[in-house]
Design an enzyme around this catalytic site. Structure first.
Site, mmCIF file in Angstrom:
data_model
loop_
_atom_site.group_PDB
_atom_site.id
_atom_site.type_symbol
_atom_site.label_atom_id
_atom_site.label_comp_id
_atom_site.label_asym_id
_atom_site.label_seq_id
_atom_site.Cartn_x
_atom_site.Cartn_y
_atom_site.Cartn_z
ATOM 1 N N GLU A 13 26.449 34.023 38.426
ATOM 2 C CA GLU A 13 27.525 33.502 39.242
ATOM 3 C C GLU A 13 28.617 34.391 39.065
ATOM 4 O O GLU A 13 29.166 33.853 38.249
ATOM 5 C CB GLU A 13 27.731 32.192 39.201
ATOM 6 C CG GLU A 13 26.619 31.294 39.500
ATOM 7 C CD GLU A 13 26.366 31.037 41.117
ATOM 8 O OE1 GLU A 13 27.216 31.531 41.828
ATOM 9 O OE2 GLU A 13 25.392 30.187 41.312
ATOM 10 N N CYS A 33 36.834 31.774 42.175
ATOM 11 C CA CYS A 33 35.987 32.939 42.640
ATOM 12 C C CYS A 33 35.714 32.848 44.126
ATOM 13 O O CYS A 33 35.451 33.700 44.694
ATOM 14 C CB CYS A 33 34.634 32.470 41.738
ATOM 15 S SG CYS A 33 34.019 30.958 42.105
HETATM 16 P P1 NDP Z 1 34.249 36.537 31.900
HETATM 17 O O1 NDP Z 1 33.069 37.572 32.671
HETATM 18 O O2 NDP Z 1 35.583 37.190 31.066
HETATM 19 O O3 NDP Z 1 33.996 35.440 30.776
HETATM 20 C C1 NDP Z 1 32.673 34.636 31.348
HETATM 21 C C2 NDP Z 1 32.029 34.051 30.201
HETATM 22 O O4 NDP Z 1 31.373 35.075 29.525
HETATM 23 C C3 NDP Z 1 33.187 33.616 29.112
HETATM 24 O O5 NDP Z 1 32.380 32.332 28.327
HETATM 25 C C4 NDP Z 1 33.018 34.748 28.250
HETATM 26 O O6 NDP Z 1 33.259 34.318 26.864
HETATM 27 C C5 NDP Z 1 31.638 35.093 28.035
HETATM 28 N N1 NDP Z 1 31.373 36.454 27.658
HETATM 29 C C6 NDP Z 1 32.225 37.301 27.445
HETATM 30 N N2 NDP Z 1 31.333 38.683 27.052
HETATM 31 C C7 NDP Z 1 30.104 38.405 26.881
HETATM 32 C C8 NDP Z 1 29.070 39.058 26.692
HETATM 33 N N3 NDP Z 1 29.084 40.073 26.271
HETATM 34 N N4 NDP Z 1 27.746 38.333 26.531
HETATM 35 C C9 NDP Z 1 27.936 36.902 26.842
HETATM 36 N N5 NDP Z 1 28.901 36.162 27.214
HETATM 37 C C10 NDP Z 1 30.135 36.730 27.253
HETATM 38 O O7 NDP Z 1 34.801 35.584 33.129
HETATM 39 P P2 NDP Z 1 36.156 34.845 33.275
HETATM 40 O O8 NDP Z 1 36.039 33.725 32.228
HETATM 41 O O9 NDP Z 1 37.250 35.553 33.168
HETATM 42 O O10 NDP Z 1 35.850 34.088 34.615
HETATM 43 C C11 NDP Z 1 36.548 34.678 35.827
HETATM 44 C C12 NDP Z 1 35.597 35.227 36.523
HETATM 45 O O11 NDP Z 1 34.661 34.313 36.891
HETATM 46 C C13 NDP Z 1 35.992 35.730 38.035
HETATM 47 O O12 NDP Z 1 35.377 36.995 37.985
HETATM 48 C C14 NDP Z 1 35.280 34.746 38.650
HETATM 49 O O13 NDP Z 1 35.263 35.090 40.150
HETATM 50 C C15 NDP Z 1 34.087 34.343 38.278
HETATM 51 N N6 NDP Z 1 33.681 33.210 38.709
HETATM 52 C C16 NDP Z 1 32.562 32.996 39.447
HETATM 53 C C17 NDP Z 1 32.066 31.714 39.951
HETATM 54 C C18 NDP Z 1 31.070 31.611 40.695
HETATM 55 O O14 NDP Z 1 30.368 30.516 40.969
HETATM 56 N N7 NDP Z 1 30.317 32.709 41.411
HETATM 57 C C19 NDP Z 1 33.084 30.508 39.718
HETATM 58 C C20 NDP Z 1 34.087 30.697 38.587
HETATM 59 C C21 NDP Z 1 34.225 31.965 38.274
HETATM 60 P P3 NDP Z 1 35.018 34.562 26.415
HETATM 61 O O15 NDP Z 1 35.712 33.852 27.356
HETATM 62 O O16 NDP Z 1 34.778 33.930 25.235
HETATM 63 O O17 NDP Z 1 35.406 36.017 26.332
#
Ligand code: NDP
Length: 498
Positions: free
Chosen positions: A245, A279
């Site tokens: 997502e 999102c």
């Molecule tokens: P990120 O992609 O930065 O992070 C998402 C999660 O992935 C966090 O828990 C992060 O940890 C973790 N993560 C980071 N690096 C890795 C890796 N290499 N391997 C596995 N996990 C990892 O997104 P954001 O938290 O900034 O969220 C915002 C984004 O989410 C926006 O693009 C938004 O559009 C999208 N979104 C989509 C939704 C949907 O349903 N389609 C709903 C809500 C948001 P950490 O934070 O510790 O870096």
């Protein structure tokens, strides 16, 4: 020289992850950072718990999930306050988020049996001597990786459906909102204390990466498209299935026969709710020429009334401080390339806040139109007709949601959007409709949470055929004769040959 800590930026101190409020810097949570061995141990515990959880009958899981739902519902204010303190989201918006999550827990719990339970399916003439049986079995352990912008609603969209389908869950909350993630786990443990069916591991992105490689049976990831690619790459190593997502750049289309007041109200809320960090937020609007000016005036009148600040306001701080530069770059680029700010604009970014900003006539190839801004900004561009609006909407690789305002053509236009969801004469409402699937196409990801498809996403179909009579026309045996084969050919020609 010690680096100055920017409020809201997560810190690691003595092996603990500290989350702080982006407006005040006040500490919100302090959770132990998981090592790779901790992640493996959490998944091993979840694996043994998953056997117990899957072994409960559906009624047992349903009853426990409904008790969790009741727990969440009775503590809405407490959870909303924590969401506010940790991520800066206004309390009223956090309440709406929690309410929506409660609805999803309820639906998933109540419908798992109907959607996933064992059933007879029809046999066809070719194998009429066999009965066909279908059921959906849990994967085992689901790793859920969540974002910070909706730290309750978004992970629960995976967690509730995965649990209802009979899986155990290990959650890796965003490093910006670990306390909210832990709160969800603790509240679940209050009603399901027998086994660690739902647990969390905390830390930075490397902990998420370790979860992908930990042997979980499926990963449900919500976050940015860039991280989604990394998650898929890590999961590819072990053929672990993934649900992605990811981000979006959702558009609203305003047709000539739209109710302009309603459209403006929805554009302002859909674009600026949660300071635009949504999102499925409306980031760009295409209004048809004849209604463009009237629509823009109404949007500005509404958006300029919104209050911005830490408490009791409509728009809170930007949760992730580094996003402020992205928002500033998008606004500056739009203005430098001929766009006009009819509200906010060049000075809108005032850390940790961004003033509501409405940009018009922004070139379609500017970053403000093409990339996720994640701030309280809207671009509004004029189009000749709805066909041009659909073409521009569909021109991006993103395709999450979308909105259409109008009467005669609105449903048909919604159907033409290259997106997983759309709302007609409202914005974002599909997210709260627990009976409908939620997910994107293209760069917005694949797979579905919510609804019956969301339940099936967390279960493997198991297909069984059972012989109920002797085969009159034996085909799948070396005992068949040439005459049997000839009869088979004759039969197929008779039934399918015309
Ligand atoms: P990120 O992609 O930065 O992070 C998402 C999660 O992935 C966090 O828990 C992060 O940890 C973790 N993560 C980071 N690096 C890795 C890796 N290499 N391997 C596995 N996990 C990892 O997104 P954001 O938290 O900034 O969220 C915002 C984004 O989410 C926006 O693009 C938004 O559009 C999208 N979104 C989509 C939704 C949907 O349903 N389609 C709903 C809500 C948001 P950490 O934070 O510790 O870096």
């Amino acid at each position: 020289m010690t680096a100055v800590h920017v409020p809201g930026t997560p810190l690691i101190e003595d092996g603990r992850l500290l989350s702080t409020n982006p407006a005040t810097g006040v500490e919100a949570g302090r959770l132990p950072v998981a090592s790779p061995a901790d992640v493996e141990a959490a998944v091993a515990r979840a694996r043994s718990a998953s056997g117990w959880w899957a072994g409960l009958d559906v009624a047992g899981r349903r009853e426990r999930l409904l008790r969790w739902r009741a727990r969440l519902a009775s503590r809405i204010e407490e959870l909303a306050e924590l969401v506010h303190v940790e991520g800066g989201k206004p309390v009223a918006e956090a309440v709406v988020e929690v309410v929506t999550a409660v609805e999803h827990v309820d639906w998933a719990a109540r419908n798992a049996k109907r959607v996933l339970g064992p059933r007879r399916v029809r046999s066809r003439l070719m194998l009429a001597e066999f009965a066909a049986h279908l059921e959906y079995q849990p994967y085992g352990v689901i790793g859920v990786i969540g974002p910070w912008n909706y730290p309750v609603f978004t992970p629960i969209g995976s967690i509730a459906y995965a649990l209802a389908a009979g899986n155990a869950v290990v959650l890796k909350p965003s490093e910006y909102t670990p306390a909210v993630g832990q709160w969800l786990v603790d509240s679940f443990a209050e009603v399901v204390h027998e086994e660690p069916v739902f647990t969390a591991v905390h830390g930075l992105g490397d902990v998420g990466a370790a979860l992908c490689r930990s042997g979980v049976d499926k990963v449900a990831f919500t976050g940015s498209t860039a991280t989604g690619r990394k998650v898929m790459a890590a999961c590819a190593e072990s053929l672990t299935p993934v649900l992605i997502e990811a981000g979006g750049k959702d558009a609203m289309i305003v047709d000539t026969d739209a109710n302009l007041d309603a459209a403006a109200e929805a554009a302002v809320w859909g674009g600026l709710t949660n300071a635009g960090q949504t999102c499925i937020g409306i980031e760009r609007v295409y209004a048809v020429e004849g209604v463009f000016d009237g629509f823009v005036d109404r949007v500005v009148q509404r958006a300029e009334r919104l209050t911005v600040g830490a408490d009791g306001t409509d728009i809170g701080p930007i949760t992730m401080p580094s996003q402020l530069e992205v928002i500033r770059r998008h606004i500056d680029d739009a203005l430098a390339r001929g766009g006009r700010a009819v509200l906010g604009g060049a000075d809108a970014v005032q850390p940790p806040y961004v003033q509501p900003t409405v940009l018009v006539d922004v070139p379609e190839d500017s970053v403000a139109v093409r990339e996720e801004t994640f701030g309280p900004t809207l671009t509004i561009n004029r189009v000749r007709d709805v066909d041009e609006a659909v073409a521009r909407t569909n021109a991006l690789r993103y395709g999450l949601g979308g909105s259409v305002f109008g009467r005669r053509r609105a449903m048909a236009v919604a159907q033409r959007l290259r997106s997983g969801m759309a709302s007609v004469n409202s914005a974002l409402t599909f997210a709260g409709m627990s009976t409908l699937p939620f997910g994107g196409v293209g760069n917005s990801g694949f797979g579905r949470i919510h609804g019956a498809d969301g339940l099936r996403e967390f279960a493997r179909p198991k297909a069984i055929t059972r012989r109920r009579a002797r085969s009159l026309l034996p085909a799948t045996t070396f005992d068949r004769t040439d005459a049997d084969v000839a009869r088979l050919v004759k039969l197929v020609k008779l039934f399918y040959g015309r």
